[in-house]
Motif scaffolding. Structure first.
Motif: not given
Lengths: 293, 281, 358
Positions: A78-80, A149-155, A157-160, A243-252
């Motif tokens: 959200s910050t980004l 982005p399929m393998l690297d969490g940072t990548d 997140m950048i894409l998202l 699970g590196q791009t799982t947000t709160l809503v996605y987790k629900v």
């Protein structure tokens, strides 16, 4: 506010309000209260009986490392997105607010991404930044950036962040532009007579006058990142990798789908509700203060 | 002002032009991709000028579907259209009459009713997704248009928008109508409804886009592929195992999915902006 | 057609705010009655109760011989012209005028006949197909009048109908309203805060303040013999000067040691009784010191063209004199005013009521 003139009688108004009430109660209050109730229950292993366990579900939730991770992911995300989508939108709006020819055409050309579904926005950016076939993703790898982005969490997140920002700039742009146009020209002219240059004028006059809009957009953007970006995440990363791009809503959503504990899932929903209500309340208080000023 | 010098003008044009290019580029790529075959895309050197497969891709997508999502995209578009129109019209209908009741009548629990509706403004469907799912399932509405539409109508935006508009209608208009012998029904039909047309249109534009772009809710409650909406369909066309992804069909579908809402925004821009700004007040 | 009779009409709002405090008034058939007073005096509320737009808390309103307290506005046989005209923005001028008739099921050709005739009377025939927003303020005003006329009501109600017009148009429309009312002979009740409008339009002038009637009478009566200090200062422009004074004896009062004669004075007032002495700026003349005169220090002069206003002080209180231009030298600093005893008004400082002959 109240109208001075009314119609009398009350069967008609009750009939008129009935459909909305029925839908609201059935599809809003019922599920919301069930979520709250369920968050205090624990079902046995067979889902046959449930007992009241108070706040245990919440306690259990806060013992999960994944929950903290989702929280942190949500905050970073959200910050980004908030920062970039507000900054870019403000830059574009100040330029479009200048008295230039074709300003209206630029406005049209900048606002249409609002109409693109978040999931589609995600798909477009994933295609563009696909590590092996993307028009921009492949060159990155050719240049040796090791982009995936399929393998690297940072990548991932950048894409998202890129796709979510891309989709939301149009909205913020529109409101910033409206806000800028609402600032009386005379105030800015007075600033010019007082010897402030364009940059100084922007930061000392325009930006402060725009602060209600900025604040409003900040809240709206955060709510957007929390909820509407679900489509982007599901289409682009599915919460992964690992699970590196799982947000709160996605987790629900993910917990519920994997048939996890109903009580835990309900507790997560309730926490989300509290967050949104808090955000809305802050916004209302702020708006009220602004009105009094 | 004095500073409106050529350089500032130039910078404004440049910034806006870059903005437009960045905004348009991903969509441009999708349109290009919809004109090539799989092989051209997969090898990673897709040209930036159109290929010759457009007719083939669009025909296949629209009438046959892809390998993974076998439903023809035209069917999905029909589903999306029904959902979007259902949400837009449903919301307009229930909210204009409830706003009429709240603003123009005095009845017991009027304030309560207003607050009951108002609170829903705060909570999007995403936070109450599973309980709502359960209720819709219990009502036997899974895989139905009613199930797709109803829960998304349950929000206060429309009611608040109409209330806000009704408050700006001068009281004297109702008084003049009363003297002219119009009752509650006539006043609504002859005066309030015609005056609300712009507001209705603005709300329609916003709700149509909102409905067309729904993702999580249709994802949960549609299981039959015949009930799938186009936004869900695209997602199903793309898998992590790249070999199976027919990118040209997925991108063709993406383009088709963007066309209706984007056209609405471009051609009804004034109403769109009005709707957007006023629902957020 | 019919007259209107109000019998101790009250309006009490939630929270025990009494906006209209028991007003009784009889308005003759065919007459033009103007309710005038400052904002918040209850005049509009009273009008809206007659129209049926506000409920009547107590008392009764009769139109003709019929008590209308419980009757819907549409069935009271009245027509109303609103301050903001309240034209239906989405309807043409024709439809605006026809709407009320249609709702009553008037035959189509009758509607057409009446609308055409009203349009002819008001000279708005060229605009019948236009929407209100395509009209000027004055034209909208005429349409609002037309909407009232076509109904052929028993009573016309006007709620400050001219206050949204510019000064020139206001004067013009004022004359037209008066002419129209005389031609149609319909009982009219007109609310305004503008005392010039009130004076020029009314057959019967009702001055209101604080939810009550201060005075009822013909415009001339109200102007010549104001019953309270409020009426005295409200009607007339520039307003009546009020000076502190004391009773000297029968037919004489003293203002700051200067003695003047008074024709209309309550009998039996003991010498030394404090009174307020009212003098209209247009009723005093420059003259020689005599049996009934006042000395005035002039501060400055306002030029109005045909007349001049001399501002200054008499016996320490602010005082204004209106005189035809040239009658008094504009650079004068000290002025002696001769006072006609018939033009002196006395008021009780406590009750503010007139201390005239009973």
């Amino acid at each position: 506010m109240e109208k001075r003139a009314h119609f009398s009688g009350w069967t008609l108004p009750l009939l008129l309000i009935l459909p909305q009430m029925a839908i609201t109660v059935i599809f809003f209050y019922l599920p919301a209260s069930q979520a709250i109730w369920q968050s205090f229950l624990r079902e046995d292993a067979f889902g046959l009986a449930s007992e009241f366990v108070g706040l245990e579900n919440y306690a259990a939730l806060f013992e999960q490392p994944e929950y903290y991770r989702a929280m942190i992911t949500t905050v970073i995300f959200s910050t980004l997105v908030a920062f970039f989508s507000l900054a870019v939108a403000l830059l574009l709006a100040t330029q479009a607010d200048k008295n230039i020819r074709g300003g209206h055409a630029f406005k049209t050309l900048l606002i249409w991404p609002y109409a693109v579904a978040p999931a589609i926005a995600g798909v477009l950016w994933m295609f563009m930044f696909h590590p092996t076939l993307g028009t921009l993703g492949r060159p990155l790898n050719v240049m040796g950036f090791n982009w995936n982005p399929m393998l690297d969490g940072t990548d991932a997140m950048i894409l998202l962040v890129l796709s979510a920002t891309w989709k939301h700039v149009s909205y913020n742009f529109l409101f910033f532009l409206a806000g800028l146009q609402a600032i009386p020209k005379s105030v800015i002219e007075a600033g010019a007579i007082d010897g402030a240059g364009p940059v100084r004028r922007f930061w000392t006059i325009v930006f402060p006058l725009l602060s209600p809009t900025t604040f409003f957009l900040l809240v709206v953007t955060i709510v957007y990142v929390f909820f509407e970006t679900f489509g982007i995440i599901d289409a682009v990363t599915g919460g992964g990798p690992a699970g590196q791009t799982t947000t709160l809503v996605y987790k629900v959503y993910a917990d519920g789908r994997s048939g996890g504990d109903l009580g835990l899932s309900a507790a997560q929903s309730v926490i989300l509700m509290v967050i949104v209500i808090a955000l809305t309340a802050i916004q209302f208080r702020y708006v009220e203060r602004k009105v009094q000023y | 002002m004095v500073e409106n010098r050529p350089f500032a003008q130039f910078m404004a044009y440049l910034t806006l032009a870059i903005g437009v290019v960045v905004v348009a580029f991903p969509v441009y790529l999708a349109i290009m991709a919809s004109t090539f075959d799989t092989a051209t895309i997969i090898n990673g050197n897709m040209p930036l000028t159109p290929g010759n497969q457009a007719a083939e891709n669009y025909t296949r997508a629209l009438f046959y579907g892809g390998k993974l999502a076998r439903e023809p995209v035209s069917m999905m578009m029909v589903n999306s259209m029904i959902m979007a129109l259902g949400i837009a019209f449903g919301k307009i209908l229930i909210s204009i009459i409830s706003a009429y009741a709240v603003v123009y009548f005095k009845f017991p629990f009027r304030k309560t009713a207003f607050w009951v509706i108002f609170i829903t403004l705060m909570l999007p469907v995403e936070v109450r997704i599973y309980p709502t799912y359960k209720i819709v399932a219990d009502l036997g509405l899974l895989d139905t248009y009613t199930g797709l539409i109803m829960p998304l109508i349950a929000s206060a935006t429309g009611t608040l928008l109409f209330r806000q508009f009704f408050m700006t209608v001068p009281d004297e208009l109702l008084e003049a109508s009363k003297i002219d012998g119009a009752g509650a029904f006539r006043f609504f039909k002859d005066t309030l409804l015609p005056l609300s047309m712009t507001t209705i249109a603005a709300l329609f534009v916003i709700q149509f886009i909102y409905g067309w772009n729904q993702y999580l809710w249709p994802l949960l409650i549609t299981t039959k592929s015949s009930m799938q909406t186009i936004v869900i369909g695209i997602k199903k066309m793309i898998t992590t195992t790249d070999a199976l992804t027919e990118w040209q069909i997925a991108m063709t579908t993406a383009v088709l999915a963007m066309v209706p809402p984007v056209l609405v925004v471009i051609f009804m821009q004034r109403l769109f902006v009005k709707g957007l700004v006023e629902t957020e007040k | 057609m019919a007259g209107v009779t109000l019998d101790t009409v009250r309006k009490i709002y939630a929270g025990n705010v009494e906006a209209v405090k028991g007003v009784s008034l009889a308005i003759d058939d065919g007459s033009f009655c103007v309710l005038v007073g400052p904002s918040g005096c209850g005049k509009s509320t009273l009008l809206r109760m007659i129209a049926g737009l506000e409920t009547i808390s107590d008392g009764s309103v009769k139109i003709g011989d019929r008590v209308v307290n419980q009757i819907e506005p549409a069935d009271r046989d009245i027509a109303m012209v609103f301050q903001n005209y309240a034209l239906y923005p989405h309807m043409t001028v024709y439809d605006n005028m026809a709407y009320g008739l249609r709702n009553r099921g008037t035959p189509k050709d009758e509607i057409e006949k009446r609308v055409k005739e009203a349009a002819r009377i008001l000279a708005i025939e060229p605009f019948l197909a236009r929407k209100p927003r395509q009209l000027s303020g004055g034209q909208r005003q005429r349409v609002a009048m037309g909407r009232a006329i076509v109904r052929k009501p028993q009573v016309f109600l006007f709620d400050e109908p001219l206050s949204n017009l510019d000064a020139k148009l206001r004067v013009q429309m004022r004359v037209e309203i008066k002419r129209l009312q005389k031609a149609l002979g319909v009982t009219s009740i007109y609310v305004t805060h503008d005392q010039v409008e009130a004076m020029t339009l009314s057959d019967k002038l009702v001055v209101m303040s604080g939810g009550q009637i201060e005075q009822v009478g013909s415009p001339a009566e109200v102007y010549r013999r104001p019953e309270t200090r409020f009426v005295a200062t409200f009607i007339g422009s520039p307003p009546m000067n009020i000076l502190p004074g004391t009773v000297e004896g029968p037919g004489r009062v003293s203002v700051g040691g200067q003695s003047i004669a008074v024709t209309d004075i309550r009998e039996g007032l003991t010498p030394g009784t404090a009174v307020e002495v009212g003098l209209r700026p247009e009723d005093v003349q420059a003259g020689a010191a005599g049996a009934s005169s006042l000395a005035m220090d002039v501060d400055f002069v306002e030029e109005l063209g045909a007349t001049q206003l001399f501002h200054g002080k008499v016996a320490g209180a602010d005082f204004v004199v209106q005189a035809s231009t040239g009658q008094i030298a504009a650079d004068i600093r000290k002025l002696t005013l001769s006072v006609d005893p018939a033009n002196v008004h006395l008021f009780d400082p406590q009750t503010t009521k007139r201390l005239g002959r009973v």
